[in-house]
Structures are given as C-alpha cells and as structure tokens.
Write a protein that holds these residues in place. Sequence first.
Motif, mmCIF file in Angstrom:
data_model
loop_
_atom_site.group_PDB
_atom_site.id
_atom_site.type_symbol
_atom_site.label_atom_id
_atom_site.label_comp_id
_atom_site.label_asym_id
_atom_site.label_seq_id
_atom_site.Cartn_x
_atom_site.Cartn_y
_atom_site.Cartn_z
ATOM 1 N N ARG A 1 -8.865 -4.039 -3.412
ATOM 2 C CA ARG A 1 -7.546 -3.527 -2.434
ATOM 3 C C ARG A 1 -8.205 -4.399 -0.982
ATOM 4 O O ARG A 1 -6.833 -5.285 -0.257
ATOM 5 C CB ARG A 1 -9.037 -2.381 -1.562
ATOM 6 C CG ARG A 1 -8.407 -1.361 -0.779
ATOM 7 C CD ARG A 1 -6.794 -1.408 -0.317
ATOM 8 N NE ARG A 1 -6.116 -1.141 0.516
ATOM 9 C CZ ARG A 1 -6.051 -2.189 1.905
ATOM 10 N NH1 ARG A 1 -5.947 -3.222 1.737
ATOM 11 N NH2 ARG A 1 -5.380 -1.802 2.939
ATOM 12 N N SER B 1 -5.639 9.242 -3.905
ATOM 13 C CA SER B 1 -4.183 10.141 -5.038
ATOM 14 C C SER B 1 -4.539 10.157 -6.670
ATOM 15 O O SER B 1 -4.106 10.420 -7.583
ATOM 16 C CB SER B 1 -2.743 9.348 -4.103
ATOM 17 O OG SER B 1 -2.515 9.330 -3.036
ATOM 18 N N TRP C 1 -7.412 -0.674 -7.613
ATOM 19 C CA TRP C 1 -7.081 -0.472 -6.482
ATOM 20 C C TRP C 1 -8.080 -1.045 -5.503
ATOM 21 O O TRP C 1 -9.007 -1.294 -4.422
ATOM 22 C CB TRP C 1 -6.399 0.732 -6.312
ATOM 23 C CG TRP C 1 -6.412 0.849 -4.509
ATOM 24 C CD1 TRP C 1 -6.697 1.722 -3.223
ATOM 25 C CD2 TRP C 1 -4.842 0.402 -3.980
ATOM 26 N NE1 TRP C 1 -6.025 1.058 -1.878
ATOM 27 C CE2 TRP C 1 -4.820 0.616 -2.849
ATOM 28 C CE3 TRP C 1 -4.190 -0.825 -3.908
ATOM 29 C CZ2 TRP C 1 -4.465 -0.107 -1.512
ATOM 30 C CZ3 TRP C 1 -3.030 -1.222 -3.109
ATOM 31 C CH2 TRP C 1 -3.281 -1.052 -1.934
ATOM 32 N N GLN D 1 0.941 4.320 -2.979
ATOM 33 C CA GLN D 1 0.906 5.592 -2.512
ATOM 34 C C GLN D 1 2.371 6.557 -3.438
ATOM 35 O O GLN D 1 1.238 7.753 -4.273
ATOM 36 C CB GLN D 1 0.710 5.299 -0.912
ATOM 37 C CG GLN D 1 0.918 7.373 -0.366
ATOM 38 C CD GLN D 1 -0.631 7.732 -1.347
ATOM 39 O OE1 GLN D 1 -1.602 7.702 -1.938
ATOM 40 N NE2 GLN D 1 -0.541 9.129 -0.063
ATOM 41 N N GLU E 1 0.670 -1.045 0.028
ATOM 42 C CA GLU E 1 0.100 -0.442 -0.304
ATOM 43 C C GLU E 1 0.796 1.117 -0.136
ATOM 44 O O GLU E 1 0.742 2.523 -0.713
ATOM 45 C CB GLU E 1 -0.989 -0.267 1.578
ATOM 46 C CG GLU E 1 -1.987 1.433 0.953
ATOM 47 C CD GLU E 1 -2.955 0.945 2.056
ATOM 48 O OE1 GLU E 1 -3.629 2.176 1.892
ATOM 49 O OE2 GLU E 1 -3.008 -0.281 2.465
ATOM 50 N N ALA F 1 1.241 6.167 -6.780
ATOM 51 C CA ALA F 1 0.162 7.320 -6.911
ATOM 52 C C ALA F 1 0.666 8.903 -6.578
ATOM 53 O O ALA F 1 0.296 9.586 -7.873
ATOM 54 C CB ALA F 1 -1.360 7.310 -6.426
ATOM 55 N N THR G 1 -0.359 14.963 2.756
ATOM 56 C CA THR G 1 0.140 14.177 4.229
ATOM 57 C C THR G 1 -1.673 14.366 5.050
ATOM 58 O O THR G 1 -2.251 13.610 5.566
ATOM 59 C CB THR G 1 0.702 14.743 5.014
ATOM 60 O OG1 THR G 1 1.110 15.443 5.069
ATOM 61 C CG2 THR G 1 1.866 13.602 4.441
ATOM 62 N N SER H 1 -3.873 10.835 1.904
ATOM 63 C CA SER H 1 -3.100 10.120 2.485
ATOM 64 C C SER H 1 -3.167 8.550 2.062
ATOM 65 O O SER H 1 -2.654 7.876 2.957
ATOM 66 C CB SER H 1 -3.919 10.490 3.798
ATOM 67 O OG SER H 1 -5.007 10.061 4.226
ATOM 68 N N THR H 2 -4.237 8.523 1.307
ATOM 69 C CA THR H 2 -4.271 6.735 0.881
ATOM 70 C C THR H 2 -4.164 7.122 -1.176
ATOM 71 O O THR H 2 -4.842 7.823 -1.950
ATOM 72 C CB THR H 2 -5.752 6.468 1.079
ATOM 73 O OG1 THR H 2 -6.898 6.477 0.488
ATOM 74 C CG2 THR H 2 -5.825 6.312 2.367
ATOM 75 N N PRO H 3 -4.505 5.917 -1.555
ATOM 76 C CA PRO H 3 -3.983 5.786 -2.634
ATOM 77 C C PRO H 3 -5.055 6.019 -3.870
ATOM 78 O O PRO H 3 -5.911 6.275 -4.685
ATOM 79 C CB PRO H 3 -3.694 4.017 -3.124
ATOM 80 C CG PRO H 3 -3.289 3.798 -2.444
ATOM 81 C CD PRO H 3 -3.223 4.433 -0.683
#
Length: 301
Positions: A234, A195, A230, A63, A59, A66, A186, A190-192
């Motif tokens: 996931r 992003s 994803w 990220q 993960e 991404a 951040t 903060s996550t794929p």
Amino acid sequence: MPVRDAGAVEALGALPDPLVAAFALVTLLGDVAAYFLVFSVLYWLGDRTPFVGDRLDRELIVQIVALGFVALALVTLLKHVFTLPRPPGADTPIAVTGVPDALRPLVSDASVDDGYGFPSGHAIGSTVVYGGLGWLVSGTGDRRPLYVGATLAALVSLSRVVVGVHYLGDVLAGVALGVALLFLATRYLSTPGRSFPAAGALAAVGLVAVGPTEYLLFGLGASLGATAAWVSLRDRIPITARSGREALVTAVSGILVVGGLLAVVATLDLAALGTVLAIGVVLAALVAVPVAGARLDAALG
C-alpha cells in the motif's frame, strides 16, 4: 405469468431486431471478463486515463474492484438461496436479422445464460461497478459522472430482460441490492483494506453453503491475493502516475504480466484449492504492477 415478470420479457423481446441485437452487445459490459479488463486498465493508467483521469486515482479504482468482488460473492450466494429459474428459453440464443455476420457470434453468446435467475448478477454488478464509480468520482456541483454511470448500469440491467435471460423482478432486485451495497460500503467498507477481506469472507461462506462454484472460487482467490498485495504494498503503490509515459509503461507491463499469467492458468487443470491459489497470484500481480511500472519507467530515464 410469473410475478417477477409482469410481461416485460415478452414485450421487450418484441423490439426491432437491430435494437435487440444492440442490447445483446450492451449486456457483455456486465460480464465479469469485461469488468476485469476495463478496471485493470483504469487501475494501471490511473489519473492518466483519457477524458476522466483527473477524477481518478488508483485507490479509488481498487475500492470499486473490491466492492465488485463483494457483489459477485453476494449474488452467487443469493441465487442458491432463492433457487428461482430463469425465463423459458434463456438457454437458447435469440434469432435476429439485419445483424452483420461478424457480430452474430457475440449476439448469440450474449443472449444465453444458465443457472438460477434471482437476483440478476449483471444488475447488481453494473450498479456497484459502473454506478459506484460514477458516484465516487462525482465532484460537488458536477453530477455528470454519476449520471453516466447510472445510465450505463441501467442499460446493462435492462439488456438482461430484452435478451430474455432474466425477468424484470430479477433485475429490479439486483439494482436495489447494488444500491444498498454501495450505501453500506460508505459506512463499513470504505477502504480496499476492508472491502477485499469482506469479499473473501463472503465467498468463503458461499463455498461452505453452496459448494465450489466457479465464481466463488474466483472471488475467494482474487480477494485473498488482492488483500495480500494491497496490505503489503500500500505505501509503495503510486496513487497517481508521475507522467503519461509511466502510466503507459505500467499498462503495457500489466497486460503482458497479468495476461501471461491468465494464459498459463487457462492451460492448467486445477482443483478447487489450485484455482484459488492461482487466481490469488494473478490478482496480487495485478495490484502490484504499478510498483514495477514506476521502477521500469525510472530505469528508462
């Protein structure tokens, strides 16, 4: 002398030929193809990556990938906003002596570029990708990965001035944008799952504003394909590999599947929409490979 330069291109270009050639090879680490290769393998191997695997999971790697696509779309859009030229001679290979014949084509290819110069794509990309990876895997009390990532990003960025394809100001702006993007990520990306859609949206804006450039088409297709894979897979993607064999099976499968798909795409003469769809399929397959790798390893017993 342009304000963006302050004499840096001339000064650094006068370094000894072997050092200039070395920087020309370093600049290759900031190419999109290099990012694609390095981070695909890191993603497939995951926590079984030699030397640094204990700090990685899939993960985290996704990220970074991404955010790399966010950076790619952003810098492409900004280049067409500012429309500032590269240094004179950026389209001419540098002439160096004392370089092995086998390396001369690489040095020549790495020392030329075209299109607009501000900001530097290599600078923002290496800051986000290499610097970001070092930042995210740095544990409390151990900042060595951050120092390594920052050093690599700095060398790639500096190499663009040494080989004469960017002014110093282009590179400094790219680094600053990369750092700003990491801090914003951040908080907001903060996550794929956040992003990748952001990268796709930014690429789509770029296509409307700029037109169908190679990088924007690639970024849009990659972001759409990676987002679909994803989001849908996931919960089935192993964040870590159960064994070294599973990681190896996954990496070999990825090289064969994704490499084969890229080879097919390279033979096709695709229009803009076809390019987006084809790259989407490639990135969706890349993201899905660990699922197939885990199943294949289990079948092998």
